[in-house]
Design an enzyme around this catalytic site. Structure first.
Site, PDB file in Angstrom:
ATOM      1  N   HIS A 143      18.308-102.677  41.775  1.00 38.39           N
ATOM      2  CA  HIS A 143      18.535-103.377  43.047  1.00 38.39           C
ATOM      3  C   HIS A 143      17.745-104.697  43.091  1.00 38.39           C
ATOM      4  O   HIS A 143      18.295-105.744  43.437  1.00 38.39           O
ATOM      5  CB  HIS A 143      18.120-102.444  44.199  1.00 38.39           C
ATOM      6  CG  HIS A 143      18.257-103.032  45.572  1.00 38.39           C
ATOM      7  ND1 HIS A 143      19.143-102.534  46.504  1.00 38.39           N
ATOM      8  CD2 HIS A 143      17.622-104.062  46.170  1.00 38.39           C
ATOM      9  CE1 HIS A 143      19.041-103.258  47.618  1.00 38.39           C
ATOM     10  NE2 HIS A 143      18.117-104.192  47.443  1.00 38.39           N
ATOM     11  N   GLU A 144      16.480-104.630  42.698  1.00 34.30           N
ATOM     12  CA  GLU A 144      15.630-105.828  42.765  1.00 34.30           C
ATOM     13  C   GLU A 144      16.015-106.847  41.686  1.00 34.30           C
ATOM     14  O   GLU A 144      15.961-108.054  41.935  1.00 34.30           O
ATOM     15  CB  GLU A 144      14.143-105.444  42.645  1.00 34.30           C
ATOM     16  CG  GLU A 144      13.631-104.465  43.695  1.00 34.30           C
ATOM     17  CD  GLU A 144      13.977-104.833  45.128  1.00 34.30           C
ATOM     18  OE1 GLU A 144      14.071-106.026  45.454  1.00 34.30           O
ATOM     19  OE2 GLU A 144      14.181-103.902  45.933  1.00 34.30           O
ATOM     20  N   HIS A 147      18.780-108.860  42.902  1.00 34.95           N
ATOM     21  CA  HIS A 147      18.321-109.930  43.808  1.00 34.95           C
ATOM     22  C   HIS A 147      17.985-111.201  43.020  1.00 34.95           C
ATOM     23  O   HIS A 147      18.261-112.311  43.481  1.00 34.95           O
ATOM     24  CB  HIS A 147      17.067-109.502  44.571  1.00 34.95           C
ATOM     25  CG  HIS A 147      17.358-108.802  45.864  1.00 34.95           C
ATOM     26  ND1 HIS A 147      18.070-109.386  46.888  1.00 34.95           N
ATOM     27  CD2 HIS A 147      17.027-107.564  46.307  1.00 34.95           C
ATOM     28  CE1 HIS A 147      18.160-108.541  47.911  1.00 34.95           C
ATOM     29  NE2 HIS A 147      17.542-107.419  47.581  1.00 34.95           N
TER      30      HIS A 147
HETATM   31 CO    CO Z   1      17.422-105.686  48.696  1.00 30.80          CO
END
Ligand code: CO
Length: 184
Positions: A143-144, A147
């Site tokens: 998830h990161e 980003h």
């Molecule tokens: Co996030």
């Protein structure tokens, strides 16, 4: 005090591919604990630099301890900063679980993530480390890392909800709230 969190699916900073950190300077070392505070204050399990307005390849995350059976102990974690993280190996097996993002508040949905991975990164001392993760920890890394590439979890959701459905996510939010109250 935490930093303000950049929000919105169309935000330009959130949608930019972040640049590698060339030198771990004083400013970055000072920034990391602020990112950790921001993550805690927002009840998050991870926070990437674009979420505080910086397009650099840095994130902070909670690493949860080994879980007994399927239950994750959300109180049992350590915090790790990752500078220039690179996922270098991923299991083919995928796990589908509900996710949310501090930059897209109120939206939850199921996202497929690789079950296991290896991530190489630098810590704040400039040491290169290699960690192997599975389950939730592997999910957070993916998830990161997304980003840092301008990708949001909402892009990968099959179905979006405005309420967290899974008891695990609910539990996580409850524990986070409790922890936050205890800190105050
Ligand atoms: Co996030």
């Amino acid at each position: 005090m935490g930093l303000p969190i950049v929000k919105g699916v169309d935000d330009k900073i959130l949608r930019t591919v972040s640049k590698a950190v060339k030198k771990i300077d004083k400013d970055l070392v000072k920034l990391l604990p602020k990112m950790v505070d921001t993550m805690h204050e927002a009840n998050g399990v991870g926070l990437a630099a674009p979420q505080i307005g910086l397009n650099i390849r840095v994130f902070v995350m909670k690493i949860f301890g080994p879980s007994r059976g399927k239950k994750i102990d959300y109180d049992n974690y350590s915090v790790q900063e990752m500078i220039n993280p690179e996922i270098i190996e991923m299991d083919k097996r995928m796990i589908n679980e509900e996710e949310g993002c501090l930059s897209v508040p109120g939206v939850f949905g199921e996202v497929d993530r690789h079950a296991r991975l290896k991530v190489r990164f630098q810590n704040k001392k400039g040491m290169t480390l290699l960690f192997e993760f599975e389950g939730l920890n592997a999910r957070i890394v993916q998830h990161e890392t997304d980003h840092l590439n301008g990708i949001l979890c909402v892009d990968k959701m099959k179905r979006k909800d405005t309420e967290p459905q899974s008891p695990r996510l609910k539990k996580r939010e409850e524990v986070a709230e409790k922890t936050l109250k205890a800190r105050k």
